[in-house]
Motif scaffolding. Structure first.
Motif, PDB file in Angstrom:
ATOM      1  N   LYS A   1       0.807  -1.218   0.000  1.00 51.92           N
ATOM      2  CA  LYS A   1       0.000   0.000   0.000  1.00 51.92           C
ATOM      3  C   LYS A   1       0.841   1.269   0.000  1.00 51.92           C
ATOM      4  O   LYS A   1       0.544   2.235  -0.697  1.00 51.92           O
ATOM      5  N   THR A   2       1.913   1.288   0.790  1.00 48.30           N
ATOM      6  CA  THR A   2       2.732   2.507   0.929  1.00 48.30           C
ATOM      7  C   THR A   2       4.014   2.471   0.116  1.00 48.30           C
ATOM      8  O   THR A   2       4.635   3.509  -0.101  1.00 48.30           O
ATOM      9  N   GLY A   3       4.449   1.289  -0.317  1.00 46.67           N
ATOM     10  CA  GLY A   3       5.691   1.185  -1.066  1.00 46.67           C
ATOM     11  C   GLY A   3       6.935   1.262  -0.210  1.00 46.67           C
ATOM     12  O   GLY A   3       8.054   1.274  -0.725  1.00 46.67           O
ATOM     13  N   CYS A   4       6.790   1.306   1.131  1.00 44.62           N
ATOM     14  CA  CYS A   4       7.940   1.375   2.028  1.00 44.62           C
ATOM     15  C   CYS A   4       8.706   0.059   2.004  1.00 44.62           C
ATOM     16  O   CYS A   4       8.115  -1.017   1.897  1.00 44.62           O
ATOM     17  N   ARG A   5      10.009   0.154   2.110  1.00 43.94           N
ATOM     18  CA  ARG A   5      10.884  -1.016   2.155  1.00 43.94           C
ATOM     19  C   ARG A   5      11.341  -1.206   3.601  1.00 43.94           C
ATOM     20  O   ARG A   5      11.883  -0.289   4.205  1.00 43.94           O
ATOM     21  N   ILE A   6      11.112  -2.405   4.132  1.00 44.06           N
ATOM     22  CA  ILE A   6      11.328  -2.619   5.564  1.00 44.06           C
ATOM     23  C   ILE A   6      12.082  -3.918   5.835  1.00 44.06           C
ATOM     24  O   ILE A   6      12.128  -4.815   5.001  1.00 44.06           O
ATOM     25  N   ASN A   7      12.688  -3.983   7.020  1.00 42.72           N
ATOM     26  CA  ASN A   7      13.102  -5.230   7.644  1.00 42.72           C
ATOM     27  C   ASN A   7      12.136  -5.489   8.803  1.00 42.72           C
ATOM     28  O   ASN A   7      11.566  -4.556   9.373  1.00 42.72           O
ATOM     29  N   ILE A   8      11.969  -6.759   9.162  1.00 39.10           N
ATOM     30  CA  ILE A   8      10.995  -7.131  10.193  1.00 39.10           C
ATOM     31  C   ILE A   8      11.696  -7.912  11.301  1.00 39.10           C
ATOM     32  O   ILE A   8      12.431  -8.859  11.031  1.00 39.10           O
ATOM     33  N   ASN A   9      11.455  -7.529  12.541  1.00 32.34           N
ATOM     34  CA  ASN A   9      11.925  -8.275  13.713  1.00 32.34           C
ATOM     35  C   ASN A   9      10.718  -8.654  14.560  1.00 32.34           C
ATOM     36  O   ASN A   9       9.783  -7.853  14.699  1.00 32.34           O
ATOM     37  N   THR A  10      10.715  -9.847  15.100  1.00 27.85           N
ATOM     38  CA  THR A  10       9.639 -10.251  16.010  1.00 27.85           C
ATOM     39  C   THR A  10      10.249 -10.773  17.305  1.00 27.85           C
ATOM     40  O   THR A  10      11.326 -11.370  17.299  1.00 27.85           O
ATOM     41  N   THR A  11       9.555 -10.553  18.399  1.00 32.88           N
ATOM     42  CA  THR A  11      10.020 -11.041  19.694  1.00 32.88           C
ATOM     43  C   THR A  11       8.809 -11.435  20.540  1.00 32.88           C
ATOM     44  O   THR A  11       7.748 -10.810  20.428  1.00 32.88           O
ATOM     45  N   PRO A  12       8.899 -12.493  21.353  1.00 25.50           N
ATOM     46  CA  PRO A  12       7.761 -12.905  22.179  1.00 25.50           C
ATOM     47  C   PRO A  12       7.388 -11.822  23.196  1.00 25.50           C
ATOM     48  O   PRO A  12       8.257 -11.150  23.749  1.00 25.50           O
ATOM     49  N   LEU A  13       6.091 -11.671  23.450  1.00 27.90           N
ATOM     50  CA  LEU A  13       5.585 -10.774  24.490  1.00 27.90           C
ATOM     51  C   LEU A  13       5.298 -11.633  25.720  1.00 27.90           C
ATOM     52  O   LEU A  13       4.371 -12.450  25.715  1.00 27.90           O
ATOM     53  N   LEU A  14       6.124 -11.469  26.746  1.00 31.28           N
ATOM     54  CA  LEU A  14       6.036 -12.316  27.930  1.00 31.28           C
ATOM     55  C   LEU A  14       5.550 -11.530  29.139  1.00 31.28           C
ATOM     56  O   LEU A  14       5.909 -10.361  29.315  1.00 31.28           O
ATOM     57  N   LEU A  15       4.760 -12.170  29.994  1.00 26.93           N
ATOM     58  CA  LEU A  15       4.359 -11.594  31.268  1.00 26.93           C
ATOM     59  C   LEU A  15       5.470 -11.829  32.296  1.00 26.93           C
ATOM     60  O   LEU A  15       6.457 -12.515  32.027  1.00 26.93           O
ATOM     61  N   ASP A  16       5.317 -11.242  33.479  1.00 24.20           N
ATOM     62  CA  ASP A  16       6.330 -11.394  34.519  1.00 24.20           C
ATOM     63  C   ASP A  16       6.550 -12.852  34.906  1.00 24.20           C
ATOM     64  O   ASP A  16       7.638 -13.247  35.322  1.00 24.20           O
TER      65      ASP A  16
END
Length: 356
Positions: free
Chosen positions: A86-101
């Motif tokens: 949609k925007t034509g932006c060029r990106i890299n992607i990082n993902t990380t788990p969302l953990l509770l305490d």
């Protein structure tokens, strides 16, 4: 009601220079910061609570990397360049788990890193060997530096809030914030020099733009600096990027102010040059606007004049050497010219820009 800390940390994430998206364990969108909205082209308000499979269906590579991250208990770093449809932006992607305490996983944090400002990344012949032009490396480093700066500044502000009335320690938090802001300005200037131009061209009232800058500067300096105007309000509108032109003339006028530590006079004039000859593939006459900014300050040594527009070259003890390089770049972006003359108690910067 949100706590002060929650609001504070939300403000930090909202102002970070990467897209931040949080998805819950049911693949529903929980949060998206403003930069994420800009990169993907979605409204967070209209997207919260909706499944990412439908939200990201046009971006299969993005969804593929997100799925990989959601099925892993470790951080996933994608070094592939993904172009958002949609925007034509060029990106890299990082993902990380969302953990509770307690260590329980509640979802996934997705970081979208815009690399559109990195010049020539897709055209580098030695990319596979990891060899990039200096400008590309500079832009990469600048981008990497900005994000931790936001965290440091936020932590210092939070610490200042926790300290409350302990003014003996406030000087240290104030120093951290001040130095972070200084580094951030240097990084922004570095990005300005290294990045390709993305101009938002429109008709600009240069006379009004200069008048606004002068009003701002007059209120900021002391009575020992006087401004002398020779302004022509009838100069025609010109085609340009208003913000970039404002940056150009603000930098030049600030330089003039800094050249007058003991006070003095700054002159600002504008006028039209009729039938000015432009050198190029086809020579033609064109109507140009000339802006001259003068000061009767310390001056610039003759042997230094040819070098002052070079990046990282400065005569100031606390300068970065990027301000005038940016000015030169903005003028070139607008197909103009900039010259400097210094001597006999006067330094004059002359900017010539086409009206159309």
């Amino acid at each position: 009601m949100k706590s002060l800390k929650e609001t504070f940390f939300r403000n930090i994430v909202n102002n970070i220079n990467d897209g931040v998206i949080i998805v819950d364990s049911n693949r529903l969108l929980l949060y998206m910061n403003p930069y994420g909205e800009e990169l993907i082209g979605l409204s967070a308000t209209l997207s919260i609570g909706k499944p990412i499979d439908s939200l990201f269906h046009e971006n299969k590579e993005l969804l593929k990397t997100v799925n990989k991250g959601m099925n892993s208990d470790r951080i996933i770093l994608s070094h592939e360049v993904v172009k958002l449809r949609k925007t034509g932006c060029r990106i890299n992607i990082n993902t990380t788990p969302l953990l509770l305490d307690n260590g329980k996983r509640e979802g996934t944090i997705i970081i979208l890193r815009d690399i559109s400002r990195v010049t020539g990344l897709e055209d580098v012949s030695d990319e596979k060997e990891g060899i990039y032009p200096l400008e590309t490396i500079a832009a990469m480093l600048a981008h990497e530096i900005k994000n931790p700066l936001g965290g440091i500044r936020g932590a210092a502000q939070l610490l200042a809030m926790e300290l409350g009335d302990k003014k003996d320690f406030a000087v240290y938090t104030d120093m951290v914030i001040k130095e972070v802001d200084r580094i951030n300005r240097i990084v922004e200037e570095l990005l300005d020099v290294a990045s390709p131009p993305f101009l938002k061209m429109k008709e600009v009232n240069l006379h009004a733009l200069l008048a606004d800058i002068l009003l701002l500067q007059e209120s900021a300096v002391g009575d020992d600096i006087k401004f002398h105007r020779e302004m022509d309000p009838s100069i025609p509108l010109m085609l340009g990027d208003e913000e970039r032109l404002k940056q150009l003339f603000l930098n030049l006028i600030k330089n003039a102010v800094e050249a007058l530590p003991q006070g003095g006079t700054i002159g600002v004039s504008n006028r039209v040059l009729q039938d000015y000859r432009i050198s190029g593939s086809e020579e033609k006459s064109s109507k140009m606007v000339i802006v001259e900014i003068t000061d009767n300050g310390v001056g610039i040594p003759k042997e230094e004049l040819e070098r002052i527009f070079r990046p990282y070259y400065t005569l100031k003890s606390n300068g970065t050497g990027l301000g005038l390089a940016i000015c030169h770049k903005i003028v070139v972006e607008h197909s103009g010219s900039i010259k400097v003359r210094s001597g006999e108690g006067e330094t004059k910067f002359t900017v010539i820009l086409p009206t159309s």
